[in-house]
Design a protein around this motif. Sequence first.
Motif, PDB file in Angstrom:
ATOM      1  N   GLU A 240     -79.119 191.907 -11.364  1.00 54.15           N
ATOM      2  CA  GLU A 240     -78.663 191.065 -12.468  1.00 54.15           C
ATOM      3  C   GLU A 240     -77.136 191.065 -12.517  1.00 54.15           C
ATOM      4  OE1 GLU A 240     -80.620 189.236 -14.221  1.00 54.15           O
ATOM      5  OE2 GLU A 240     -82.459 190.016 -13.300  1.00 54.15           O
ATOM      6  N   GLY A 241     -76.558 189.917 -12.806  1.00 56.84           N
ATOM      7  CA  GLY A 241     -75.110 189.835 -12.925  1.00 56.84           C
ATOM      8  C   GLY A 241     -74.493 188.895 -11.916  1.00 56.84           C
ATOM      9  N   PRO A 242     -73.150 188.744 -11.975  1.00 50.84           N
ATOM     10  CA  PRO A 242     -72.457 187.784 -11.104  1.00 50.84           C
ATOM     11  C   PRO A 242     -72.483 188.207  -9.649  1.00 50.84           C
ATOM     12  CG  PRO A 242     -70.877 189.114 -12.308  1.00 50.84           C
ATOM     13  CD  PRO A 242     -72.228 189.455 -12.878  1.00 50.84           C
ATOM     14  N   LYS A 243     -72.367 187.219  -8.790  1.00 52.40           N
ATOM     15  CA  LYS A 243     -72.383 187.465  -7.352  1.00 52.40           C
ATOM     16  C   LYS A 243     -71.168 186.812  -6.706  1.00 52.40           C
ATOM     17  CE  LYS A 243     -77.417 187.869  -7.118  1.00 52.40           C
ATOM     18  NZ  LYS A 243     -77.635 187.804  -8.560  1.00 52.40           N
ATOM     19  N   THR A 244     -70.889 187.221  -5.480  1.00 51.95           N
ATOM     20  CA  THR A 244     -69.701 186.745  -4.783  1.00 51.95           C
ATOM     21  C   THR A 244     -69.964 186.720  -3.287  1.00 51.95           C
ATOM     22  OG1 THR A 244     -67.300 187.076  -4.542  1.00 51.95           O
ATOM     23  CG2 THR A 244     -68.680 189.042  -4.475  1.00 51.95           C
ATOM     24  N   ILE A 245     -69.006 186.201  -2.539  1.00 52.95           N
ATOM     25  CA  ILE A 245     -69.062 186.247  -1.086  1.00 52.95           C
ATOM     26  C   ILE A 245     -68.245 187.446  -0.614  1.00 52.95           C
ATOM     27  CG2 ILE A 245     -67.007 184.813  -0.655  1.00 52.95           C
ATOM     28  CD1 ILE A 245     -68.683 183.474   1.618  1.00 52.95           C
ATOM     29  N   ALA A 246     -68.651 188.027   0.496  1.00 53.03           N
ATOM     30  CA  ALA A 246     -67.958 189.178   1.059  1.00 53.03           C
ATOM     31  C   ALA A 246     -67.521 188.865   2.478  1.00 53.03           C
ATOM     32  CB  ALA A 246     -68.838 190.418   1.036  1.00 53.03           C
ATOM     33  N   TYR A 247     -66.345 189.362   2.845  1.00 56.14           N
ATOM     34  CA  TYR A 247     -65.782 189.145   4.176  1.00 56.14           C
ATOM     35  C   TYR A 247     -65.493 190.498   4.831  1.00 56.14           C
ATOM     36  CZ  TYR A 247     -64.774 184.519   2.197  1.00 56.14           C
ATOM     37  OH  TYR A 247     -64.868 183.288   1.581  1.00 56.14           O
TER      38      TYR A 247
END
Length: 346
Positions: A240-247
């Motif tokens: 649960e909660g915000p997500k992002t892209i990872a590099y």
Amino acid sequence: MKTNSTTITLPNDSKNVKQKMINFLLLGVSILLLTSCSSNDDNDIIVEQFLDGLELETEIIENREEALQTTILNAGGSGEVYGAEGTILYFPVNSFEDQNGNPVTGAVTIELIEIYDKAKMLLTRMPTNGKRPNGDVETLVSGGEFYINAKQNGEQLQLVNDFMLFAPADEFDEDMRIFNGQNNNCDGDEMQCDIVWEEDEQGGLEPIQREGPNGQGVSGYGGFISNFGWTNLDRWYNFEGPKTIAYADVPQGFDNTNSNVYISYDGEPTALALLDIYNPETGLFSEHYGLLPIGLEVHFIFVSVQDDQYVYAIQGATIGENHTEVIGTTTTGTEAELVALINDLP
């Protein structure tokens, strides 16, 4: 693999400008250099070594082949296959036919690969990347990955009946489902394919308690499988909660032709995501759709094979918004050393 271990540091271009290789072959003269040149403020020349990608590819295929177990069954009767790590396959009577649709009699060779941990997933490049019906690629938590096949005298056989797969487990997770491996980047040889997992909407799992091959009681998942090839028991990773892209920014000289980057989810022994997107302009590895949870505790695992040894780095991190993990220092060592480090991850 060689047994010595050393630690090396490869320069990492913070602007992600990757080296360009120039190979000069002079007739009658030995090969001089494979170089990548760039100029610093003093116009000094920096020479980088060419890094091979074939060794990594070869090592992955060899690891899959070494994991392959074979068992002989009588095609005319029912029979069970017992894997070294607890997998059990049950084939009903007359389960096989040849490529022309004719019933098969006599001895049949059953092939099995069973994968229950992150280290084996990494060595065989079998991560838990799952594809949603809308095409989004997200991480799965696995209850076991399996390659299952049948041949007779080297000829591929076809299934007539579904067969039963049993996978041992200490507890039953009702969210676990059957996933099938979809092949990418190969010519049909599933032992050499890249795999992404797609849920089998028709397949279900039940808690099973039964007797193992030595007469002891075992419990786990049971389900009917209707195809040969790769199968995975999984649930979607829920956060649960915000997500992002990872590099991931890897050392200079490495790219998607000679290295892989994985993300190991802390607290999940069988969740290993592959960063399978590579941008040659930025030199960054990434995942697909920005679905990595912010605040997630993970370990980035960088791996290559050079000069018959593993080159790797394992770095702990907490995922932040638009996270970029810079891999700077790598270690050169044996497969056993790498496996031990992965097995010790939280």
